[in-house]
Design a protein around this motif. Structure first.
Motif, short mmCIF file in Angstrom:
data_model
loop_
_atom_site.label_atom_id
_atom_site.label_comp_id
_atom_site.label_asym_id
_atom_site.label_seq_id
_atom_site.Cartn_x
_atom_site.Cartn_y
_atom_site.Cartn_z
N ALA A 9 -30.64 -3.20 26.16
CA ALA A 9 -31.97 -2.58 26.47
C ALA A 9 -32.74 -2.18 25.58
CB ALA A 9 -31.52 -1.51 27.49
N LEU A 10 -32.01 -1.54 24.39
CA LEU A 10 -32.96 -1.02 23.33
C LEU A 10 -33.54 -2.25 22.45
CD1 LEU A 10 -30.33 1.70 21.87
CD2 LEU A 10 -32.69 2.06 23.04
N SER A 11 -32.77 -3.46 22.36
CA SER A 11 -33.48 -4.46 21.83
C SER A 11 -34.93 -4.84 22.65
CB SER A 11 -32.48 -5.80 21.60
OG SER A 11 -31.36 -5.32 20.95
N ALA A 12 -34.56 -4.96 23.84
CA ALA A 12 -35.87 -5.13 24.53
C ALA A 12 -37.12 -4.28 24.37
CB ALA A 12 -35.61 -5.30 26.25
N ALA A 13 -36.61 -3.16 24.14
CA ALA A 13 -37.69 -1.87 24.14
C ALA A 13 -38.22 -1.87 22.55
CB ALA A 13 -36.83 -0.75 24.02
N ALA A 14 -37.18 -2.44 21.72
CA ALA A 14 -38.01 -2.61 20.34
C ALA A 14 -38.95 -3.58 20.18
CB ALA A 14 -36.82 -3.03 19.19
N ALA A 15 -39.00 -4.81 21.14
CA ALA A 15 -39.86 -5.94 21.34
C ALA A 15 -41.46 -5.38 21.40
CB ALA A 15 -39.47 -7.11 22.09
N VAL A 16 -41.44 -4.23 22.41
CA VAL A 16 -42.81 -3.87 22.77
C VAL A 16 -43.34 -2.47 22.45
CG1 VAL A 16 -42.35 -5.12 25.04
CG2 VAL A 16 -41.62 -2.50 24.90
N THR A 17 -42.60 -2.07 21.34
CA THR A 17 -43.00 -0.78 20.68
C THR A 17 -43.13 -0.85 19.02
OG1 THR A 17 -40.49 -0.02 20.68
CG2 THR A 17 -41.87 0.59 22.54
N GLU A 18 -43.77 0.16 18.41
CA GLU A 18 -43.73 0.16 16.88
C GLU A 18 -43.41 1.37 16.30
OE1 GLU A 18 -48.03 -0.38 16.34
OE2 GLU A 18 -47.86 -2.65 16.89
N ARG A 19 -43.28 2.52 17.21
CA ARG A 19 -42.72 3.65 16.26
C ARG A 19 -41.73 4.48 17.34
NH1 ARG A 19 -48.00 3.57 17.87
NH2 ARG A 19 -47.69 5.09 19.76
N LEU A 20 -41.23 3.94 18.32
CA LEU A 20 -40.36 4.64 19.06
C LEU A 20 -38.93 4.41 18.49
CD1 LEU A 20 -40.44 6.23 22.05
CD2 LEU A 20 -39.35 4.24 22.82
N LEU A 21 -38.30 5.89 18.35
CA LEU A 21 -36.72 5.81 17.72
C LEU A 21 -35.95 5.26 18.88
CD1 LEU A 21 -34.51 6.49 15.73
CD2 LEU A 21 -34.65 8.66 16.71
N LEU A 22 -35.02 4.34 18.67
CA LEU A 22 -34.28 3.59 19.58
C LEU A 22 -32.79 4.12 19.55
CD1 LEU A 22 -36.01 0.21 19.18
CD2 LEU A 22 -36.52 1.84 21.11
N ALA A 23 -32.04 4.85 20.38
CA ALA A 23 -30.97 5.34 20.06
C ALA A 23 -29.88 5.16 21.30
CB ALA A 23 -31.08 6.88 19.66
N THR A 24 -28.70 5.20 21.04
CA THR A 24 -27.64 5.30 21.92
C THR A 24 -27.49 6.54 22.21
OG1 THR A 24 -25.95 4.97 20.19
CG2 THR A 24 -26.58 3.04 21.69
N GLY A 25 -26.92 7.03 23.47
CA GLY A 25 -26.92 8.43 23.78
C GLY A 25 -25.96 8.60 25.13
N VAL A 26 -24.92 8.69 24.81
CA VAL A 26 -23.86 7.94 23.63
C VAL A 26 -23.24 6.63 23.91
CG1 VAL A 26 -23.57 10.30 23.00
CG2 VAL A 26 -21.94 9.41 24.31
N ALA A 27 -23.10 6.08 22.74
CA ALA A 27 -22.28 4.84 22.85
C ALA A 27 -20.86 5.37 22.90
CB ALA A 27 -22.55 4.02 21.69
N LEU A 28 -20.12 4.75 23.67
CA LEU A 28 -18.64 4.86 23.58
C LEU A 28 -17.97 4.18 22.58
CD1 LEU A 28 -18.63 5.25 27.80
CD2 LEU A 28 -18.58 7.14 26.01
N LEU A 29 -17.92 4.53 21.83
CA LEU A 29 -17.62 3.68 20.31
C LEU A 29 -16.10 3.58 20.68
CD1 LEU A 29 -18.76 2.36 17.93
CD2 LEU A 29 -18.13 4.42 16.59
N VAL A 30 -15.08 4.31 21.36
CA VAL A 30 -13.69 4.34 21.40
C VAL A 30 -13.45 3.14 22.37
CG1 VAL A 30 -13.34 6.78 20.64
CG2 VAL A 30 -13.44 5.91 23.18
N GLN A 31 -14.14 2.81 23.14
CA GLN A 31 -14.12 1.58 24.22
C GLN A 31 -14.73 0.18 23.34
OE1 GLN A 31 -14.62 4.39 28.00
NE2 GLN A 31 -15.84 2.65 27.73
#
Length: 277
Positions: free
Chosen positions: A66-88
């Protein structure tokens, strides 16, 4: 103080591209997306918010996609996980996904992490809930090695791999910032040791924020950025967070169809305008 949005993007709500464009148009500076790979049918872990588990938990899109899709249509927006469940997650795959997103977004990615709460979900991934904190600590160290070393290796109790080539490397220097979620003593120790920024939840009082920042400064970690995750609309609390030194507030955005989402965003943008600066 800056303002962003934290939310669940699902197959039933606004598309990530439309959401990201709307945020940038309204002056928001960041988008934090939640993660749940699945929800077990048989679950004993209580929902931290109380009551029944909300519908959007069952239908969450993968945040990196989803954030990759968001990156394609924005120029300034910080794109972040909130939160990634890294332990999984497999740490090498996650390092690759995160670095790839950082590359395609020209360095606009931030990795928000937490230990999670759904023990049955963890177990389905082969993760022992009893050691998830220790696992996350080792994963964060391994991620840094994978992102910054030409031949990365890590040898811990729960994460172990011999030298590997792991490309691409992030374009962010030295790597995408790691936002550590949570307010427990273990989370704060993790923040002090491995984090670049803190991601406390929206019920965290301004006085607690100030106390943690003072403690971090005493440990040699001055000027740790703070983003409030899942914030409500109470204006006195917004003012208190600003006074405590919070860098950003990420408002909680309900998961709704596009037209309803845009109406809520207009309301939140007006609120943010009264407290920006």
């Amino acid at each position: 103080m800056k303002f962003g949005i934290s939310t669940f993007v699902t197959d039933e709500g606004i598309r990530p591209t439309s959401l990201a464009s709307a945020l940038e148009e309204r002056g928001f500076d960041a988008l934090f997306l939640a993660e749940h790979s699945h929800i077990p049918v048989s679950r004993e872990s209580p929902y931290p918010g109380g009551g029944d588990l909300p519908r959007h938990y069952y239908r969450t899109l993968d945040p990196f996609v989803a954030l990759s899709a968001a990156a394609a249509v924005t120029e300034r927006l910080l794109l972040a996980t909130g939160v990634a469940l890294l332990v999984q997650r497999d740490v090498i795959h996650t390092a690759n996904e995160a670095a790839s997103l950082d590359v395609v977004s020209d360095g606009r990615f931030a990795l928000g992490v937490g230990v999670g709460w759904n023990r049955e979900e963890m177990r389905n991934h082969g993760t022992d809930p009893r050691t998830r904190g220790a696992l996350l600590d080792e994963q964060l160290q391994a991620l840094r090695a994978l992102w910054t070393e030409e031949q990365a290796e890590f040898h811990g109790r729960l994460v172990d791999f011999d030298p590997v080539y792991a490309w691409p490397k992030p374009v962010s220097s030295p790597h995408p910032p790691i936002y550590v979620g949570g307010e427990s003593p273990a989370a704060l120790a993790r923040l002090a040791a491995y984090g670049d920024a803190w991601l406390p939840r929206g019920d965290t009082e301004p006085a607690e924020i100030g106390a943690v920042l003072r403690s971090l400064a005493e440990q040699g970690r001055a000027d740790v950025p703070v983003t409030i995750f899942g914030a409500g609309r109470a204006e006195d609390r917004l003012a208190g967070w600003a006074e405590a030194g919070v860098e950003r507030v990420a408002f909680d955005l309900p998961t709704l169809p596009e037209s309803e989402t845009l109406t809520v965003l207009d309301e939140l943008a007006a609120l943010a305008a009264r407290h920006s600066g």
